[in-house]
Motif scaffolding. Structure first.
Motif, PDB file in Angstrom:
ATOM      1  N   ASN A  41     -53.442  -6.993  -1.895  1.00 17.28           N
ATOM      2  CA  ASN A  41     -52.912  -6.890  -3.250  1.00 17.28           C
ATOM      3  C   ASN A  41     -52.838  -8.224  -3.966  1.00 17.28           C
ATOM      4  O   ASN A  41     -53.358  -8.391  -5.069  1.00 17.28           O
ATOM      5  CB  ASN A  41     -51.513  -6.269  -3.186  1.00 17.28           C
ATOM      6  CG  ASN A  41     -51.427  -5.087  -4.111  1.00 17.28           C
ATOM      7  OD1 ASN A  41     -52.053  -5.089  -5.170  1.00 17.28           O
ATOM      8  ND2 ASN A  41     -50.667  -4.082  -3.698  1.00 17.28           N
ATOM      9  N   GLU A  44     -56.389  -9.740  -4.632  1.00 16.65           N
ATOM     10  CA  GLU A  44     -57.116  -9.117  -5.752  1.00 16.65           C
ATOM     11  C   GLU A  44     -56.473  -9.429  -7.093  1.00 16.65           C
ATOM     12  O   GLU A  44     -57.168  -9.683  -8.082  1.00 16.65           O
ATOM     13  CB  GLU A  44     -57.204  -7.597  -5.536  1.00 16.65           C
ATOM     14  CG  GLU A  44     -58.208  -7.249  -4.456  1.00 16.65           C
ATOM     15  CD  GLU A  44     -58.593  -5.775  -4.450  1.00 16.65           C
ATOM     16  OE1 GLU A  44     -57.659  -4.941  -4.391  1.00 16.65           O
ATOM     17  OE2 GLU A  44     -59.797  -5.478  -4.500  1.00 16.65           O
ATOM     18  N   THR A  45     -55.136  -9.443  -7.104  1.00 16.12           N
ATOM     19  CA  THR A  45     -54.430  -9.767  -8.338  1.00 16.12           C
ATOM     20  C   THR A  45     -54.736 -11.205  -8.764  1.00 16.12           C
ATOM     21  O   THR A  45     -55.037 -11.477  -9.925  1.00 16.12           O
ATOM     22  CB  THR A  45     -52.906  -9.578  -8.148  1.00 16.12           C
ATOM     23  OG1 THR A  45     -52.686  -8.261  -7.644  1.00 16.12           O
ATOM     24  CG2 THR A  45     -52.151  -9.753  -9.444  1.00 16.12           C
ATOM     25  N   ARG A  91     -47.569  -1.157   2.876  1.00 15.22           N
ATOM     26  CA  ARG A  91     -48.650  -2.103   2.567  1.00 15.22           C
ATOM     27  C   ARG A  91     -50.018  -1.558   2.990  1.00 15.22           C
ATOM     28  O   ARG A  91     -51.053  -1.994   2.531  1.00 15.22           O
ATOM     29  CB  ARG A  91     -48.392  -3.445   3.259  1.00 15.22           C
ATOM     30  CG  ARG A  91     -47.206  -4.193   2.623  1.00 15.22           C
ATOM     31  CD  ARG A  91     -47.151  -5.619   3.065  1.00 15.22           C
ATOM     32  NE  ARG A  91     -46.927  -5.744   4.499  1.00 15.22           N
ATOM     33  CZ  ARG A  91     -46.876  -6.906   5.125  1.00 15.22           C
ATOM     34  NH1 ARG A  91     -47.061  -8.031   4.478  1.00 15.22           N
ATOM     35  NH2 ARG A  91     -46.654  -6.951   6.431  1.00 15.22           N
ATOM     36  N   GLY A  94     -51.345   2.261   0.772  1.00 18.18           N
ATOM     37  CA  GLY A  94     -52.000   2.157  -0.537  1.00 18.18           C
ATOM     38  C   GLY A  94     -53.510   1.973  -0.454  1.00 18.18           C
ATOM     39  O   GLY A  94     -54.208   2.118  -1.457  1.00 18.18           O
ATOM     40  N   SER A  95     -54.028   1.650   0.745  1.00 16.97           N
ATOM     41  CA  SER A  95     -55.471   1.446   0.913  1.00 16.97           C
ATOM     42  C   SER A  95     -56.002   2.429   1.935  1.00 16.97           C
ATOM     43  O   SER A  95     -55.235   3.011   2.695  1.00 16.97           O
ATOM     44  CB  SER A  95     -55.784   0.032   1.408  1.00 16.97           C
ATOM     45  OG  SER A  95     -55.223  -0.929   0.571  1.00 16.97           O
TER      46      SER A  95
END
Ligand code: NAD
Length: 286
Positions: A41, A44-45, A91, A94-95
């Motif tokens: 996360n 990528e952010t 965590r 979400g993937s």
């Protein structure tokens, strides 16, 4: 056609994986990265918000493009291996498709094949403990994340690697000389990785015409290295004692990696190549 590289172990712009990605991009390769799920996360952010733009800059002034970021946890080979508490961890939940087998399948679906496989990851939960005080589970976790992860990656990616391609990993001299403080079985994990490099070079060479090498890198203040606790001391030690008294730049390891996976290194396989300002050659410095 340009070459396509999959680089496992990139989660910020400080480590060797990032520097290798840049060197390969500068040489014209298409870049795919595998990022540890818990770090995905924020990586990528940060990428999206331009936080890495300065360090994305290539020698010709353009910015490195990462074609796709894949979530990856190299401790798990396939979905059946993932324990319930990890599957439901927020965590991870979400993937999806982040086990080694699934990542290789997704890369195959997306692009068909790759030419270059880079393993730039390690983890040892008890790295700050002396080997003599390391638990069985801590030791096995270090070897699982830092050594077997490479076997698993090569096992699953080899079928989609174009003949003539190459693979590299990153190791550390604590495998062959005692470095107090590099504990928790991490020294053992690196010894396994170097031995496996020779055996895998034979097997992948015969099976897929793929070269396999490992770079024994000098100390770098990466995120992983800071977790060990004495990286600044190691960098200072190297500066004082190595034949070349200069800072070791991640880009120097990146460039060596780009050489090793290129046709310029077409007869080099099964080797541990030192990129450490020559520190490994010293016994006593004056
Ligand atoms: P780094 O923090 O940039 O890279 C380590 C990466 O491993 C991180 O991105 C982390 O998210 C990832 N990772 C950890 N567990 C994972 C898992 N289960 N699945 C997928 N990814 C996982 O630090 P680095 O120092 O550049 O490390 C890269 C390689 O270089 C490692 O193999 C390390 O042992 C080696 N190395 C580092 C040094 C040094 O001084 N920094 C010296 C010699 C070798």
């Amino acid at each position: 056609r340009g070459k396509r590289a999959f680089i496992a172990g990139v989660a910020d712009d400080n480590g060797y994986g990032w520097a290798i990605a840049k060197a390969l991009a500068a040489a014209g390769a298409e870049i795919l990265v595998g990022t540890w799920v818990p770090a995905l996360n924020i990586f990528e952010t940060s990428l999206r918000r331009g936080k890495f733009d300065e360090s994305r800059k290539l020698p010709d002034g353009s910015l490195m493009e990462i074609t796709k970021v894949y979530p990856l946890d190299a401790v798990y080979d396939s979905l059946e291996d993932v324990p319930e508490h990890v599957k439901t961890n927020k965590r991870y939940a979400g993937s999806s498709k982040w086990t080694v087998k699934e990542v290789a399948e997704t890369v195959k679906d997306d692009f068909g094949s790759i030419d270059i496989l880079v393993h730039s990851l390690a983890n040892g939960p008890e790295v700050t403990k002396p080997l003599l005080e390391t638990s069985r589970s801590g030791y096995l976790a270090a070897v699982s994340a830092s050594s077997y992860s490479y076997i698993s990656l090569l096992q699953h990616f080899l079928p989609i690697m174009n003949p003539g391609g190459a693979s590299i990993s990153l190791t550390y001299i604590a495998s062959e000389r005692t470095i107090p403080g590099y504990g928790g079985g991490m020294s053992s994990a690196k010894a396994a990785l170097e031995s496996d490099t020779r055996v895998l070079a034979y097997e992948a060479g015969r099976k897929g015409k793929i070269r396999v090498n490992t770079i024994s890198a000098g100390p770098l203040g990466s995120r992983a290295a800071k977790a060990i606790g004495f990286i600044e001391k190691m960098i200072e030690y190297s500066y004082v004692n190595a034949p070349l008294q200069k800072e070791l730049l991640a880009d120097e390891v990146g460039n060596a990696a780009a050489f090793l996976v290129s046709p310029l290194a077409s007869a080099i396989t099964g080797s541990t190549v030192y990129v450490d300002n020559g520190l490994n050659t010293m016994a006593l410095a004056v």
